[in-house]
Design an enzyme around this catalytic site. Structure first.
Site, short mmCIF file in Angstrom:
data_model
loop_
_atom_site.label_atom_id
_atom_site.label_comp_id
_atom_site.label_asym_id
_atom_site.label_seq_id
_atom_site.Cartn_x
_atom_site.Cartn_y
_atom_site.Cartn_z
N ASP A 8 0.86 -1.19 0.00
CA ASP A 8 0.00 0.00 0.00
C ASP A 8 0.89 1.24 0.00
O ASP A 8 2.07 1.17 0.37
CB ASP A 8 -0.89 -0.05 1.25
CG ASP A 8 -1.56 1.27 1.54
OD1 ASP A 8 -2.25 1.79 0.65
OD2 ASP A 8 -1.38 1.79 2.66
N ASP A 10 -0.29 5.16 0.83
CA ASP A 10 -0.56 6.14 1.89
C ASP A 10 -0.55 5.50 3.27
O ASP A 10 -1.30 4.56 3.54
CB ASP A 10 -1.91 6.82 1.65
CG ASP A 10 -1.85 7.85 0.54
OD1 ASP A 10 -0.85 8.57 0.46
OD2 ASP A 10 -2.81 7.93 -0.26
N LYS A 151 -8.15 -4.42 -3.05
CA LYS A 151 -6.75 -4.82 -3.15
C LYS A 151 -6.56 -6.33 -3.10
O LYS A 151 -5.55 -6.85 -3.59
CB LYS A 151 -5.93 -4.11 -2.07
CG LYS A 151 -5.89 -2.61 -2.30
CD LYS A 151 -5.07 -1.89 -1.25
CE LYS A 151 -5.12 -0.39 -1.49
NZ LYS A 151 -4.33 0.36 -0.49
N ASP A 174 -1.79 -0.65 5.98
CA ASP A 174 -2.03 -0.04 7.29
C ASP A 174 -3.48 0.26 7.62
O ASP A 174 -3.80 0.55 8.77
CB ASP A 174 -1.25 1.27 7.40
CG ASP A 174 -1.85 2.38 6.54
OD1 ASP A 174 -2.02 2.17 5.32
OD2 ASP A 174 -2.18 3.45 7.09
N ASP A 178 -7.09 -1.92 3.12
CA ASP A 178 -6.11 -2.96 2.83
C ASP A 178 -6.58 -4.34 3.29
O ASP A 178 -5.96 -5.36 2.94
CB ASP A 178 -4.77 -2.65 3.52
CG ASP A 178 -4.15 -1.36 3.02
OD1 ASP A 178 -4.18 -1.14 1.79
OD2 ASP A 178 -3.66 -0.57 3.84
#
Length: 224
Positions: A8, A10, A151, A174, A178
């Site tokens: 990921d 951000d 994802k 995070d 995700d």
């Protein structure tokens, strides 16, 4: 043995101000030199993740819009979903609620980003669900997605593309968006700033945050 890492952007490669950790870039390049395939998975648009791929030197495909669109190494772009329904829903809701378009929608091809006032969130989520759409907040922006566009879907594409087993894949993230890739039978890791559900799903939780964890994560899984 891990052969591919899906990361990921951000909050995982960046700090709170969305600045990329230069240390993370160093460790990514070291892992790639050892033959590890690295892919980025972001909620942002393809022009952004394409630029990250070029300037960081990512050796694998990159995904925008939470897995809805892929930029591959041969320069091709594959759109797995459409934003026809999501854009139509935004048009409808913008007449009834505070839901409003955001700047990056001019580049979105498979989903729709938006801003919204807190008072309207529950109503918009309920209406989206009735239409087979999904609303979530990534911690940085609101996303309106097609069901199945996530994802986890992107990781499955990578698995098939490279002929890998799940145990040859590591995912690093995070936040709640995700989670679909954390629900797969892959290896999972996260930074110290991850949400509680991501931490609970992880095989390894780093003691470092916001991109600074990449070196520790890669060392833990013997990728350096």
């Amino acid at each position: 043995m891990i052969k591919l890492v899906a990361i990921d952007v951000d909050g995982t490669l960046t700090d709170k101000d969305r600045l990329i950790s230069t240390r993370a870039i160093e460790f990514i390049r070291k892992a790639e030199k050892k033959g590890i395939i690295v892919s980025l998975l972001s909620g942002n648009v393809i022009p952004v993740v394409y630029a990250l791929k070029v300037f960081i030197g990512i050796n694998g495909p990159v995904f925008g819009e939470n897995g809805g669109v892929m930029f591959d190494n041969d320069g091709s772009i594959t759109k797995f979903f459409s934003n026809e329904k999501t854009n139509s829903f935004l048009d409808e809701m913008s007449k009834k609620t505070s839901m409003r378009s955001i700047f990056t929608n001019k580049w979105r091809e498979a989903s729709t980003g938006f801003d919204i006032d807190g008072k309207d969130v529950d109503y918009v989520k309920a209406e989206a669900e009735k239409r087979g759409l999904v609303v979530f907040y990534s911690g940085y922006s609101w996303h309106l997605m097609n069901k199945g566009e996530d994802k986890g879907f992107a990781v499955k594409i990578l698995k098939e593309k490279y002929g890998l087993n799940y145990e040859e894949i590591l995912v690093v993230g995070d936040s709640n968006n995700d989670m679909p890739m954390f629900e797969l039978p892959v290896f999972k890791a996260c930074p110290a700033n991850a949400t509680d559900n991501v931490k609970k799903a992880s095989d390894f939780v780093s003691s470092y945050s916001y991109g600074e964890e990449i070196g520790e994560v890669f060392s833990h899984f013997n990728l350096l």
